[in-house]
Structures are given as C-alpha cells and as structure tokens.
Write a protein that holds these residues in place. Sequence first.
Motif, PDB file in Angstrom:
ATOM      1  N   GLU A 184     -85.583 -14.318  -4.722  1.00  0.00           N
ATOM      2  CA  GLU A 184     -84.357 -13.838  -5.355  1.00  0.00           C
ATOM      3  C   GLU A 184     -84.723 -12.975  -6.561  1.00  0.00           C
ATOM      4  O   GLU A 184     -85.790 -13.152  -7.162  1.00  0.00           O
ATOM      5  CB  GLU A 184     -83.492 -15.019  -5.810  1.00  0.00           C
ATOM      6  N   PRO A 185     -83.853 -12.043  -6.930  1.00  0.00           N
ATOM      7  CA  PRO A 185     -84.139 -11.227  -8.118  1.00  0.00           C
ATOM      8  C   PRO A 185     -84.180 -12.077  -9.378  1.00  0.00           C
ATOM      9  O   PRO A 185     -83.490 -13.099  -9.483  1.00  0.00           O
ATOM     10  CB  PRO A 185     -82.975 -10.224  -8.151  1.00  0.00           C
ATOM     11  N   THR A 186     -84.995 -11.661 -10.320  1.00  0.00           N
ATOM     12  CA  THR A 186     -85.096 -12.378 -11.588  1.00  0.00           C
ATOM     13  C   THR A 186     -83.832 -12.140 -12.413  1.00  0.00           C
ATOM     14  O   THR A 186     -83.421 -10.989 -12.588  1.00  0.00           O
ATOM     15  CB  THR A 186     -86.317 -11.885 -12.382  1.00  0.00           C
ATOM     16  N   SER A 224     -81.334 -11.243 -15.235  1.00  0.00           N
ATOM     17  CA  SER A 224     -81.534 -10.362 -16.392  1.00  0.00           C
ATOM     18  C   SER A 224     -81.109 -11.060 -17.675  1.00  0.00           C
ATOM     19  O   SER A 224     -80.384 -12.035 -17.656  1.00  0.00           O
ATOM     20  CB  SER A 224     -80.733  -9.074 -16.208  1.00  0.00           C
ATOM     21  N   LEU A 283     -88.017  -8.741  -2.381  1.00  0.00           N
ATOM     22  CA  LEU A 283     -86.670  -9.227  -2.659  1.00  0.00           C
ATOM     23  C   LEU A 283     -85.990  -9.674  -1.366  1.00  0.00           C
ATOM     24  O   LEU A 283     -86.166  -9.056  -0.309  1.00  0.00           O
ATOM     25  CB  LEU A 283     -85.839  -8.133  -3.323  1.00  0.00           C
ATOM     26  N   SER A 322     -83.041  -9.340  -0.421  1.00  0.00           N
ATOM     27  CA  SER A 322     -82.176  -8.294   0.120  1.00  0.00           C
ATOM     28  C   SER A 322     -82.959  -7.260   0.927  1.00  0.00           C
ATOM     29  O   SER A 322     -82.385  -6.514   1.720  1.00  0.00           O
ATOM     30  CB  SER A 322     -81.425  -7.594  -1.017  1.00  0.00           C
TER      31      SER A 322
END
Length: 226
Positions: free
Chosen positions: A222-224, A226, A195, A197
């Motif tokens: 980047e995060p997937t 939701s 990630l 971050s």
Amino acid sequence: MATAESEQMAAIVATFAPLMKQQGFRKRRHCFNRTMDSGLVHVANFWQHPKEPAAWTEVSGLRERRYGTFRLDFGVYVPEIKRGGSPRSDWINDYNCHLRRTAGQLEGAQHDMWLPIDDPESVEHTQRSLEEFGFPWLARFASHDAVLDEFHRYGAVGIGMSPAGGLDIADMLIALGRQQEARSVLEGYVSRSVLKSHGQYLSDYLRDRGHPDLVDRIQTHEPTPS
C-alpha cells in the motif's frame, strides 16, 4: 497576437539556434530535435511559462506568478518504446520523450529553475546549461546500448524515466530481438515490491509479453501515508 514576452522568448531561442544547428539539431519554434544514427531522438525545449488565468491568485512561497520566465528541458525519445503510445508526427516534443530532465535537475537545483525572459543574464545561464549540463547529459544516450548501460548503472528514475521505466527498457529490448536481456530486466523488476494499484497492470503486462510465470513473483504494498 504576439506579446512582448513571446517576442522576447523567440529572440532568445533565435540566439541559440546557430549553436543548436552546430550540434546537429533541427528547429521547430522553441523545440529542437537531433536524430542519432541509432534512431534515438534527442530533444531540447525552451519552455515559456504560460500566462496565468485572470482569476489566478498568487500565494507567496506556494504559488508564484511565473509568466515572463522560461526553463530549458531535455529529453531522449526511444522509438521502440510504445507502452505509452506513439507521437502523432515525426517531430518529437519533450513530452514524447522516455527520458526527461530539466536544466535545473541536471544542475542540482532543489526546484524548477525558471529564468526571467527580460534578464540578459538568463542568456548566459542558458549557454552554460546547454554546454555544461544539457549536451553532456544527452551525449550519454546516443544508442540503445548506452540507454541500457545507464539504466543498469543508475536505475529508471536515475536516468529520467518513470518508476515503471524498467518495463519500457524491457519493451525496447523485445523490439530489438533481445529476449533474454528483456527477461533479465523483468526478473529484476518483479524482485521489488510495487504499489498495489500497479499490481494488476503488471500482471497483464507480463502475460502480454509472454512471461506469465513471473506473475506469481509480484509483490505489492500500500502507499505510504502522507
């Protein structure tokens, strides 16, 4: 002031104290520690669900009242792993452990398995959880080499570590003076995207551990949504 539930919980723990002692565990309240020859510590904890606040509202299927139930948690503490800090005393609690599993997870349950304190069948279930799942799982991690072998076989998450458990394994190896093996673990870690971050933390970690050349290999995403 003791409640009926807390007294029942204490009685359940007392029921299993002889078995735990037979297995080499020491007891403190609802928690048991077993120190291995390697220095690793095995933990079994009878965790009573806390009482919900007075203003707490139960929502069927989403948020259910669980006071009066308990679950069984297992963990393995590796003293060489210090990335998240060190325990405040020689006694190891389940939240100090680097590898953690609930009885429900070991038994393949889809959700946390909370057992009613006042149900006699809960004692039978706990006995089975200990003997068929908890003790065998802990036995897989008697030494540092055993932890390393299981990590290579199943990955960090697969043995109850965090997704960043590879960094903890590397720290364990560094502390044991096994620098080349630590390097190999870190090379594997940076071969997979992390990630965004986590990227800066990972960069700082690699520089701090003496592997600045691995920083350029870090890939992030980047995060997937939701």
